[in-house]
Design a protein around this motif. Structure first.
Motif, PDB file in Angstrom:
ATOM      1  N   GLU A 138      19.025  25.896 -14.939  1.00 15.97           N
ATOM      2  CA  GLU A 138      18.665  27.282 -15.108  1.00 15.97           C
ATOM      3  C   GLU A 138      19.282  28.493 -14.025  1.00 15.97           C
ATOM      4  O   GLU A 138      19.235  29.449 -14.449  1.00 15.97           O
ATOM      5  CB  GLU A 138      17.053  27.364 -14.535  1.00 15.97           C
ATOM      6  N   LEU A 139      20.403  27.821 -13.278  1.00 15.36           N
ATOM      7  CA  LEU A 139      21.189  28.596 -12.708  1.00 15.36           C
ATOM      8  C   LEU A 139      22.353  28.814 -13.436  1.00 15.36           C
ATOM      9  O   LEU A 139      23.191  28.040 -13.812  1.00 15.36           O
ATOM     10  CB  LEU A 139      21.393  27.978 -11.314  1.00 15.36           C
ATOM     11  N   GLN A 143      22.699  35.969 -10.549  1.00 14.71           N
ATOM     12  CA  GLN A 143      21.681  35.921  -9.784  1.00 14.71           C
ATOM     13  C   GLN A 143      20.428  35.738 -10.168  1.00 14.71           C
ATOM     14  O   GLN A 143      20.015  36.499 -10.948  1.00 14.71           O
ATOM     15  CB  GLN A 143      21.756  36.919  -8.814  1.00 14.71           C
ATOM     16  N   PRO A 144      19.772  34.574  -9.970  1.00 17.81           N
ATOM     17  CA  PRO A 144      18.331  34.613 -10.275  1.00 17.81           C
ATOM     18  C   PRO A 144      17.349  35.288  -9.201  1.00 17.81           C
ATOM     19  O   PRO A 144      16.305  35.439  -9.327  1.00 17.81           O
ATOM     20  CB  PRO A 144      18.069  33.052 -10.436  1.00 17.81           C
ATOM     21  N   THR A 145      17.825  35.208  -7.714  1.00 15.10           N
ATOM     22  CA  THR A 145      17.236  35.846  -6.747  1.00 15.10           C
ATOM     23  C   THR A 145      18.553  35.948  -5.864  1.00 15.10           C
ATOM     24  O   THR A 145      19.637  35.728  -6.053  1.00 15.10           O
ATOM     25  CB  THR A 145      16.176  34.809  -6.119  1.00 15.10           C
ATOM     26  N   LYS A 184      18.047  40.057 -13.205  1.00 12.25           N
ATOM     27  CA  LYS A 184      18.259  38.672 -12.803  1.00 12.25           C
ATOM     28  C   LYS A 184      18.524  37.708 -14.027  1.00 12.25           C
ATOM     29  O   LYS A 184      18.045  38.144 -15.179  1.00 12.25           O
ATOM     30  CB  LYS A 184      16.901  38.171 -12.145  1.00 12.25           C
ATOM     31  N   PHE A 185      18.823  36.707 -13.903  1.00 10.02           N
ATOM     32  CA  PHE A 185      19.135  35.785 -15.127  1.00 10.02           C
ATOM     33  C   PHE A 185      18.576  34.194 -14.652  1.00 10.02           C
ATOM     34  O   PHE A 185      19.038  33.660 -13.479  1.00 10.02           O
ATOM     35  CB  PHE A 185      20.654  35.696 -15.449  1.00 10.02           C
ATOM     36  N   ARG A 186      17.633  33.617 -15.458  1.00  7.17           N
ATOM     37  CA  ARG A 186      17.403  32.350 -15.360  1.00  7.17           C
ATOM     38  C   ARG A 186      17.568  31.781 -16.627  1.00  7.17           C
ATOM     39  O   ARG A 186      17.065  32.029 -17.649  1.00  7.17           O
ATOM     40  CB  ARG A 186      16.047  32.242 -14.737  1.00  7.17           C
ATOM     41  N   ASP A 187      18.307  30.638 -16.662  1.00  8.14           N
ATOM     42  CA  ASP A 187      18.645  30.171 -17.826  1.00  8.14           C
ATOM     43  C   ASP A 187      17.413  29.178 -18.517  1.00  8.14           C
ATOM     44  O   ASP A 187      17.867  27.834 -18.308  1.00  8.14           O
ATOM     45  CB  ASP A 187      20.025  29.478 -18.056  1.00  8.14           C
ATOM     46  N   GLU A 188      16.354  29.605 -18.786  1.00  8.90           N
ATOM     47  CA  GLU A 188      15.427  28.797 -19.262  1.00  8.90           C
ATOM     48  C   GLU A 188      15.840  27.963 -20.315  1.00  8.90           C
ATOM     49  O   GLU A 188      16.374  28.286 -21.325  1.00  8.90           O
ATOM     50  CB  GLU A 188      13.984  29.723 -19.604  1.00  8.90           C
ATOM     51  N   ARG A 205      15.184  35.150 -20.253  1.00  7.40           N
ATOM     52  CA  ARG A 205      16.440  34.600 -19.312  1.00  7.40           C
ATOM     53  C   ARG A 205      16.855  35.631 -18.499  1.00  7.40           C
ATOM     54  O   ARG A 205      16.965  35.740 -17.267  1.00  7.40           O
ATOM     55  CB  ARG A 205      17.255  34.123 -20.278  1.00  7.40           C
ATOM     56  N   GLU A 206      17.315  36.953 -19.141  1.00 10.38           N
ATOM     57  CA  GLU A 206      17.491  38.077 -18.508  1.00 10.38           C
ATOM     58  C   GLU A 206      16.157  39.143 -17.974  1.00 10.38           C
ATOM     59  O   GLU A 206      15.727  39.199 -19.161  1.00 10.38           O
ATOM     60  CB  GLU A 206      18.371  38.778 -19.151  1.00 10.38           C
TER      61      GLU A 206
END
Lengths: 580, 580
Positions: free
Chosen positions: B92-93, B107-109, B138-142, B153-154
């Motif tokens: 997910e990063l 960045q996710p955080t 932010k981006f988290r590659d769910e 995700r974004e």
């Protein structure tokens, strides 16, 4: 804002990697903090400036009828493949794969995404014209990021895109953006010029750069002080000399010029003016077959006067060079001229196409390389010693003092920093992505598009390059992180100072002034140095002695010294000075 | 804003991939537009809502002493390697390499970056406490992005970080943020609960989630209607039964239960209440050597009552399971129990550690698996038929109606959507990155940190899950893209309508009301349907007939019908209704 509740971090010395003044001052004033090459944290002080710039941009974009939206930072590669930019763009386009191995890019601009939005949302001519913009984080993986926010990798840009039904309407959209940009840069308080710019492969004549004037600017901008003519150096036309070519008066003479391979050295050696010499530049164009294999190469000799510079953009518009050219290799030069660079010239060569700049075509008795090591010709003349050139064209940069192409005076040259660009795109993207609307006749038609960018974070650098002195930044009022700073002297010792400082602070806040109260308890020298470095436009100093006489000291950032102002008049004075 | 100068694009049908109501309505109302899986364009209508949310967040964060800055989207991997998160975080990063092959993350955080800023900028205890925040993409590659902005995700998040000199001061920073969050969600007009949450590996008891109440929420939140107790289901404590264990009254009996492998089926078959049955769950913990090779495995049997659910977070706090556990494999289960799942139980097994939930430990004459295919025991009793459990612990989810842990009533359960989180981090990041300040004694000390997030874009989804009906979205006034819409009927036919509509529009604008004039010329039905879908809180309809009688129609989004309002009172009425 009270300083004790804010993050202020000024530095005595700029870091070693800061090469230009804006980068140094932004680091020293604590506006930005480096996180990686070309990647910066916008610190609280810097973000305040960015927000002020953004607010002005938003207001003027809105007034000009542009509608704000927000497009993603991470964009699917598919759209970029539709226009071919996914493959065509070099490594400055940051590419990334998601967990499923799908390709994405980190957006450097958003033509593809907005065209995708338009082809879904704008279906009828009745919805046109439309202009959409966003202010978003961008990434361009510069090979050598430097100069702080001037050539960073991650940056903030405002990019707008217009969609029109026809060329005429697109022209109006372009004009509206041009007008909005003038208002934006006027309100930002910057000295700038809108200059005509080259439109490259897209063609047409609708492209303007907005350049902030600064001696340290990367771009040369050309203008006529007595008319409205302004263009960037790539575009500014160099007229043909008004006087006809003079008659030949010297004999062609092979002259030894040992070790003198530049026009300046040759002119020096021979005691002739540099304007009598001709510089040779050798280009090559390749013919390719269907499979991209080179099947033939043409060598070109481009001639400009010794004191002039080749303009590659202009050269790229010469018939035969339009398809793309390269500089010839050492081997190609030796093959065509039988001589190495430094002594090349147009006389006695075969199979080489000669393009003379307009000025060179009008020269007589000129000096040029003799295609023999350590030798030049003097007294060379067109038609007598060599054939007339194959082509005559404007292929050089203009120089200051030349006649303006509009015939209204002479040209001047300034340095500028490009902070905005308005560009008529035509159907480049709408055709590539088949983005159409239904026209009045019921048939689908491709959008006429324009794109309009402002480098938000770059503007900070440009403003500082334009406004600074040895003590620090000098912001225009509209961009300053704070408009006024109150510096109380001995706030912890004098109840009078404390009370008056807080009173003034509240008064200014209530009057809508963006004021900072420096309640850190620093010594006056350190306090003043900080705010001069940060570049706050107006400083009010409150000291016990002055206050007892009913006086405060007011000093503008550009003022040589402070003036005493009666407390009763302080608010009005501050407001008046901020508006001035 | 006039509708003709805005981009309005409502849809009759939601796209097939929209599963939940907020996603459907956001798509239909034209707030967002899908660009890729979990990646959306925020269309002009949606961006207006986002900006209103951001503005409220900024104001309250500022009031609480938090300072805004902006950290980059693209961050160097080095910092993430310092804390180990570069390797520890899963796919997910989103990881990316630049043109030079250097590692970066999207960045996710921003814990790493802010801690890096703090260790450079905050050098002395005198600069503390400090609280810094940013609102950033932010981006988290769910793995499986869905539900529109709820699990995209974004996305946009506000994340704040506090730095304190000691635990006591950190507690004050935490409380200030908790207070600010309450103000933010109050002002947003949402029904929410702040619930205590688990602190995971970090420990301590300072973690609260802010949950927007919605039937469709993913999270179960537990509260006591007659006290202030509130916690999420992971944390909410299930008390031990107040009554002591009953005496054994039945004989242990091996009972055939062919094909009945669930507690419910067994209870059904035997005509016993489900509360008489015990559910068996088999876990495993591995012992590793220095090189990470498994040297031993312990099998665990966890027992909860048949109608209860195992709480894995609570299980993870049991002594022996704290280091991490996994569900046992089929082979391991067969080895330990000699039986396949569905008929497992605590009687007659060896080498398995038994953890009984508090409720199970107090049961007598219970039903459990017999470790024989198609058989259960009835009448099982602790101490008689099997030894007392190795451990007794709270390992299950609470259920509604249980006594509240604070002794002030009984628990109720609601569904919620997490939109904010405040978290006391302690020294987790400051120690990992050796971020210190000089304390009063002149010695370096690690910062006490807290982090505080609000899911800005997620809030839109949560607000819609909470506020909608069959016609569309029902926004709180403070979040609505427009507060009031003026719908003139037949504006092109009636000069009176046109004139009064424009007059009212200008009046409302001048009064600071965020008003939209629908000048598109749509028919009343289409116009009303659009604005009910978009969810504008107040609609003013101006028609020729009513205007001639000096009347307009005003209807709130939740009102069953419109009411006539005299034109002279219209402005005051609209303002009053917006404030109500």
């Amino acid at each position: 804002m009270k300083a004790s509740q804010f993050l202020i971090s000024t530095l005595k010395e700029a870091p070693a990697d800061a090469e230009i003044v804006s980068h140094k001052l932004m680091m020293r004033a604590g506006l930005i903090k480096r996180l990686g090459a070309g990647i910066y944290n916008y610190m609280p002080m810097g973000l305040r400036v960015i927000r002020k710039v953004e607010a002005i941009i938003r207001e003027e974009m809105g007034r000009a009828g542009s509608i704000e939206m927000l497009m993603p930072v991470v964009q699917p590669a598919e759209l970029w493949q539709e226009t071919g930019r996914f493959d065509k763009m070099g490594p400055e386009l940051l590419r990334v794969k998601d967990r499923h191995g799908r390709d994405f890019i980190i957006q450097p601009t958003s033509e593809e995404v907005i065209t995708d939005v338009a082809r879904q949302e704008l279906r009828s001519y009745k919805q046109l014209p439309k202009n959409l913009y966003h202010i978003q984080t961008k990434f361009r993986d510069e090979r050598r990021p430097r100069f702080g926010l001037m050539r960073g990798r991650e940056f903030t840009m405002k990019d707008a895109y217009s969609f029109d039904r026809d060329v005429e309407s697109a022209g109006k959209s372009y004009d509206a953006m041009f007008g909005a940009y003038c208002k934006i840069f006027d309100r930002l308080g910057l000295e700038y010029r809108a200059v005509a710019a080259d439109t490259g492969a897209i063609g047409g004549d609708r492209s303007h750069e907005f350049q902030v004037i600064a001696e340290t600017g990367e771009d040369a901008i050309v203008y006529c002080p007595t008319s409205s003519y302004a263009a960037n150096i790539e575009l500014a036309e160099a007229l043909a000399p008004s006087a006809p070519r003079g008659a030949a008066s010297q004999a062609l003479t092979l002259t030894p010029t040992p070790g003198k391979s530049t026009c300046a050295d040759v002119a020096d050696l021979l005691g002739l003016p540099l304007t009598q010499t001709v510089k040779s530049l050798v280009l090559a164009t390749d013919t390719l077959d269907d499979k991209g294999v080179v099947t033939g190469t043409q060598i070109w000799l481009l001639l400009v006067r010794g004191d002039h510079e080749l303009n590659e953009v202009k050269a790229g518009k010469v018939k035969g060079l339009k398809g793309g050219f390269r500089f010839a290799t050492a081997g190609e030069i030796d093959g065509a001229f039988g001589c190495k660079p430094g002594y090349l010239g147009p006389i006695g060569i075969k199979g080489v196409k000669i393009v003379a700049d307009r000025t060179v075509a009008a020269m007589s008795d000129f000096v040029c390389g003799a295609n023999q090591l350590d030798h030049h010709y003097t007294g060379a003349n067109w038609g007598r010693d060599l054939p007339e050139p194959d082509l005559v064209a404007d292929i050089r940069n203009v120089v200051a003092g030349e006649p303006s192409p509009d015939g209204q005076g002479v040209l001047a040259i300034q340095r500028g920093i490009e902070v905005g660009h308005v560009f008529y795109l035509g159907k480049k993207y709408s055709e590539a992505m088949n983005a159409t609307f239904l026209a009045e006749d019921g048939k689908p038609r491709h959008f006429e598009m324009g794109c309009y960018g402002i480098g938000v974070t770059r503007l900070l650098g440009a403003a500082i390059e334009q406004g600074h002195d040895e003590r620090g930044i000098i912001w225009p009022v509209s961009m300053a992180p704070f408009e006024v700073v109150i510096c109380p002297i001995g706030m912890d010792r004098s109840e009078l100072v404390r009370e008056q400082a807080l009173k003034l602070y509240e008064e200014l806040k209530a009057a809508g002034v963006d004021v900072l109260l420096d309640d850190r308890g620093e010594r006056p020298g350190a306090m003043f140095a900080d705010w001069e470095l940060v570049g706050v436009p107006l400083r009010v100093v409150l000291g016990d002695r002055g206050l007892k006489e009913g006086l405060a000291e007011v000093q503008g950032r550009r003022d040589a010294q402070a003036s005493n102002v009666a407390l009763a008049e302080l608010l009005a004075q501050v407001q008046a000075r901020l508006k001035a």
